[in-house]
Design a protein around this motif. Structure first.
Motif, PDB file in Angstrom:
ATOM      1  N   ALA A   1       0.798  -1.229   0.000  1.00 16.08           N
ATOM      2  CA  ALA A   1       0.000   0.000   0.000  1.00 16.08           C
ATOM      3  C   ALA A   1       0.827   1.274   0.000  1.00 16.08           C
ATOM      4  N   LEU A   2       1.896   1.335   0.788  1.00 23.27           N
ATOM      5  CA  LEU A   2       2.591   2.609   0.953  1.00 23.27           C
ATOM      6  C   LEU A   2       3.217   3.154  -0.335  1.00 23.27           C
TER       7      LEU A   2
ATOM      8  N   GLY B   1       4.357 -11.554  -5.788  1.00 25.63           N
ATOM      9  CA  GLY B   1       4.414 -12.746  -4.963  1.00 25.63           C
ATOM     10  C   GLY B   1       5.429 -12.688  -3.839  1.00 25.63           C
ATOM     11  N   VAL B   2       6.471 -11.895  -3.973  1.00 24.37           N
ATOM     12  CA  VAL B   2       7.534 -11.857  -2.971  1.00 24.37           C
ATOM     13  C   VAL B   2       7.045 -11.288  -1.640  1.00 24.37           C
ATOM     14  N   PRO B   3       6.289 -10.182  -1.623  1.00 23.27           N
ATOM     15  CA  PRO B   3       5.845  -9.654  -0.324  1.00 23.27           C
ATOM     16  C   PRO B   3       5.051 -10.674   0.500  1.00 23.27           C
ATOM     17  N   THR B   4       4.243 -11.495  -0.173  1.00 24.53           N
ATOM     18  CA  THR B   4       3.456 -12.498   0.543  1.00 24.53           C
ATOM     19  C   THR B   4       4.309 -13.654   1.034  1.00 24.53           C
ATOM     20  N   LYS B   5       5.238 -14.101   0.181  1.00 27.93           N
ATOM     21  CA  LYS B   5       6.087 -15.243   0.550  1.00 27.93           C
ATOM     22  C   LYS B   5       7.153 -14.861   1.579  1.00 27.93           C
ATOM     23  N   HIS B   6       7.650 -13.639   1.490  1.00 29.29           N
ATOM     24  CA  HIS B   6       8.730 -13.188   2.372  1.00 29.29           C
ATOM     25  C   HIS B   6       8.401 -11.804   2.929  1.00 29.29           C
ATOM     26  N   PRO B   7       7.448 -11.723   3.857  1.00 26.08           N
ATOM     27  CA  PRO B   7       7.044 -10.412   4.388  1.00 26.08           C
ATOM     28  C   PRO B   7       8.191  -9.686   5.075  1.00 26.08           C
ATOM     29  N   LEU B   8       8.160  -8.365   4.967  1.00 27.85           N
ATOM     30  CA  LEU B   8       9.122  -7.552   5.697  1.00 27.85           C
ATOM     31  C   LEU B   8       8.815  -7.606   7.196  1.00 27.85           C
ATOM     32  N   SER B   9       9.823  -7.274   7.977  1.00 26.98           N
ATOM     33  CA  SER B   9       9.602  -7.255   9.437  1.00 26.98           C
ATOM     34  C   SER B   9      10.587  -6.269  10.073  1.00 26.98           C
TER      35      SER B   9
ATOM     36  N   GLY C   1      -9.128  -8.088  11.897  1.00 24.27           N
ATOM     37  CA  GLY C   1      -9.887  -8.781  12.913  1.00 24.27           C
ATOM     38  C   GLY C   1      -9.201  -8.773  14.265  1.00 24.27           C
ATOM     39  N   PRO C   2      -9.620  -9.684  15.158  1.00 23.19           N
ATOM     40  CA  PRO C   2      -9.131  -9.643  16.546  1.00 23.19           C
ATOM     41  C   PRO C   2      -7.677 -10.054  16.724  1.00 23.19           C
ATOM     42  N   GLY C   3      -7.056 -10.712  15.745  1.00 19.82           N
ATOM     43  CA  GLY C   3      -5.691 -11.188  15.911  1.00 19.82           C
ATOM     44  C   GLY C   3      -4.611 -10.233  15.468  1.00 19.82           C
ATOM     45  N   VAL C   4      -4.964  -8.978  15.277  1.00 19.87           N
ATOM     46  CA  VAL C   4      -4.018  -8.031  14.677  1.00 19.87           C
ATOM     47  C   VAL C   4      -2.816  -7.730  15.582  1.00 19.87           C
ATOM     48  N   ALA C   5      -2.972  -7.885  16.879  1.00 22.73           N
ATOM     49  CA  ALA C   5      -1.873  -7.555  17.796  1.00 22.73           C
ATOM     50  C   ALA C   5      -0.612  -8.339  17.473  1.00 22.73           C
ATOM     51  N   GLU C   6      -0.787  -9.568  16.989  1.00 27.19           N
ATOM     52  CA  GLU C   6       0.369 -10.398  16.661  1.00 27.19           C
ATOM     53  C   GLU C   6       1.120  -9.864  15.437  1.00 27.19           C
ATOM     54  N   GLU C   7       0.414  -9.107  14.581  1.00 29.96           N
ATOM     55  CA  GLU C   7       1.018  -8.611  13.346  1.00 29.96           C
ATOM     56  C   GLU C   7       1.705  -7.262  13.525  1.00 29.96           C
ATOM     57  N   LEU C   8       1.370  -6.548  14.578  1.00 30.01           N
ATOM     58  CA  LEU C   8       1.824  -5.164  14.715  1.00 30.01           C
ATOM     59  C   LEU C   8       3.342  -4.997  14.815  1.00 30.01           C
ATOM     60  N   PRO C   9       4.060  -5.815  15.575  1.00 26.47           N
ATOM     61  CA  PRO C   9       5.514  -5.605  15.652  1.00 26.47           C
ATOM     62  C   PRO C   9       6.199  -5.697  14.293  1.00 26.47           C
ATOM     63  N   ASP C  10       5.886  -6.732  13.517  1.00 31.02           N
ATOM     64  CA  ASP C  10       6.488  -6.860  12.189  1.00 31.02           C
ATOM     65  C   ASP C  10       5.994  -5.754  11.254  1.00 31.02           C
ATOM     66  N   ALA C  11       4.732  -5.338  11.416  1.00 29.02           N
ATOM     67  CA  ALA C  11       4.201  -4.264  10.578  1.00 29.02           C
ATOM     68  C   ALA C  11       4.919  -2.950  10.846  1.00 29.02           C
ATOM     69  N   GLU C  12       5.279  -2.704  12.084  1.00 33.19           N
ATOM     70  CA  GLU C  12       6.021  -1.492  12.433  1.00 33.19           C
ATOM     71  C   GLU C  12       7.372  -1.490  11.730  1.00 33.19           C
ATOM     72  N   GLY C  13       8.059  -2.637  11.749  1.00 30.62           N
ATOM     73  CA  GLY C  13       9.337  -2.745  11.053  1.00 30.62           C
ATOM     74  C   GLY C  13       9.197  -2.607   9.557  1.00 30.62           C
ATOM     75  N   ALA C  14       8.146  -3.218   9.000  1.00 31.37           N
ATOM     76  CA  ALA C  14       7.906  -3.115   7.564  1.00 31.37           C
ATOM     77  C   ALA C  14       7.633  -1.671   7.163  1.00 31.37           C
ATOM     78  N   ALA C  15       6.819  -0.985   7.966  1.00 32.53           N
ATOM     79  CA  ALA C  15       6.478   0.407   7.658  1.00 32.53           C
ATOM     80  C   ALA C  15       7.719   1.282   7.631  1.00 32.53           C
ATOM     81  N   ALA C  16       8.627   1.067   8.566  1.00 36.82           N
ATOM     82  CA  ALA C  16       9.851   1.870   8.608  1.00 36.82           C
ATOM     83  C   ALA C  16      10.685   1.693   7.343  1.00 36.82           C
ATOM     84  N   GLN C  17      10.652   0.497   6.768  1.00 39.70           N
ATOM     85  CA  GLN C  17      11.434   0.231   5.568  1.00 39.70           C
ATOM     86  C   GLN C  17      10.839   0.843   4.307  1.00 39.70           C
ATOM     87  N   VAL C  18       9.514   0.966   4.268  1.00 35.35           N
ATOM     88  CA  VAL C  18       8.871   1.448   3.037  1.00 35.35           C
ATOM     89  C   VAL C  18       8.373   2.886   3.156  1.00 35.35           C
ATOM     90  N   GLY C  19       8.728   3.571   4.263  1.00 38.00           N
ATOM     91  CA  GLY C  19       8.434   5.000   4.335  1.00 38.00           C
ATOM     92  C   GLY C  19       7.290   5.395   5.234  1.00 38.00           C
TER      93      GLY C  19
END
Length: 241
Positions: free
Chosen positions: A162-163, A233-241, A177-195
């Motif tokens: 998206a960014l 396909g790469v972002p799905t197979k190898h997500p940033l973190s 949904g309700p399980g988003v807390a588990e995704e947030l740490p890696d999402a924070e790292g991914a966001a920093a890499q893509v701006g």
């Protein structure tokens, strides 16, 4: 829709801070009919019961208006729109939004296009393609004020997809949904890499069903490096973190 479900839609929307006039309710009625007719011959949605469509497609889509993140005359890309959610409900209730529903499946985008035209929604321009590809095209890279997503992928994947499409200062508004807390740490790292950075996480429950939902808002704070998004396909197979 039967009268009970029209009332249900109006009451649930009001609980989310959205008041539907008669025209909007009639458009939702026609949207349900078109979705139901098309689903007989196409695998658009597994949800067919009218009440469930109202709650799990229409009301759930409207819920991304919480918090005012879509207020104003904005260019909004709906990433992975499927059968047009949340783009078509947003177009019905917010004529000031310019919506680009994106999906990689042409038959789904063809349905969204036909439906938007049938409903007279002039603020909808569907687009077929993958985010990894259009995110590198001048016509779409850094062109949107907002990107919305609904049940598409994990948050780190969404951030990378998206960014690149957002202008600096733009927002990704991800319905999770309700399980988003588990995704947030890696999402924070991914966001920093893509701006970007995680701006806000709203925790709420949908009207009537009481299902737990989150709106995760990611702000684009600076330009995305040229290497993102990575190839298909790469972002799905190898997500940033």
């Amino acid at each position: 829709m039967i009268p009970e479900n029209r009332t249900l839609l109006n009451d649930a929307a009001r609980d989310l801070g959205v008041t539907l006039d008669d025209r909007s309710t009639d458009l939702f009625d026609r949207l349900h009919l078109l979705l139901d007719e098309a689903s007989d011959g196409m695998n658009l949605t597994t949800i067919r019961d009218e009440r469930e469509v109202v709650l799990k497609h229409f009301v759930d889509s409207i819920s991304c208006l919480r918090g005012g993140f879509l207020d104003g005359e904005l260019g909004v890309l709906d990433l992975g729109t499927g059968a047009g959610f949340p783009a078509l409900p947003l177009a019905i209730v917010r004529a000031d939004l310019t919506l680009t529903p994106l999906d990689a499946t042409r038959r789904k985008i063809d349905f969204v296009d036909r439906t938007a035209r049938a409903l007279g929604l002039k603020n909808v321009t569907p687009l077929v393609g993958r985010a990894e590809t259009i995110g590198r095209q001048d016509a779409h890279r850094a062109r949107y004020d907002r990107v919305v997503t609904r049940a598409v992928a994990s948050l780190p994947v969404l951030v990378e997809l998206a960014l690149p499409l957002l202008r600096v200062g733009g927002l990704l508004v991800a319905q999770k949904g309700p399980g988003v807390a588990e995704e947030l740490p890696d999402a924070e790292g991914a966001a920093a890499q893509v701006g970007g950075r995680i701006h806000e996480v709203q925790d709420f429950r949908l009207p009537v069903t009481n299902d737990r939902r989150h709106l995760v808002v990611v702000e684009k704070t600076h330009e995305t490096p040229d290497r993102y998004p990575r190839r298909e396909g790469v972002p799905t197979k190898h997500p940033l973190s």
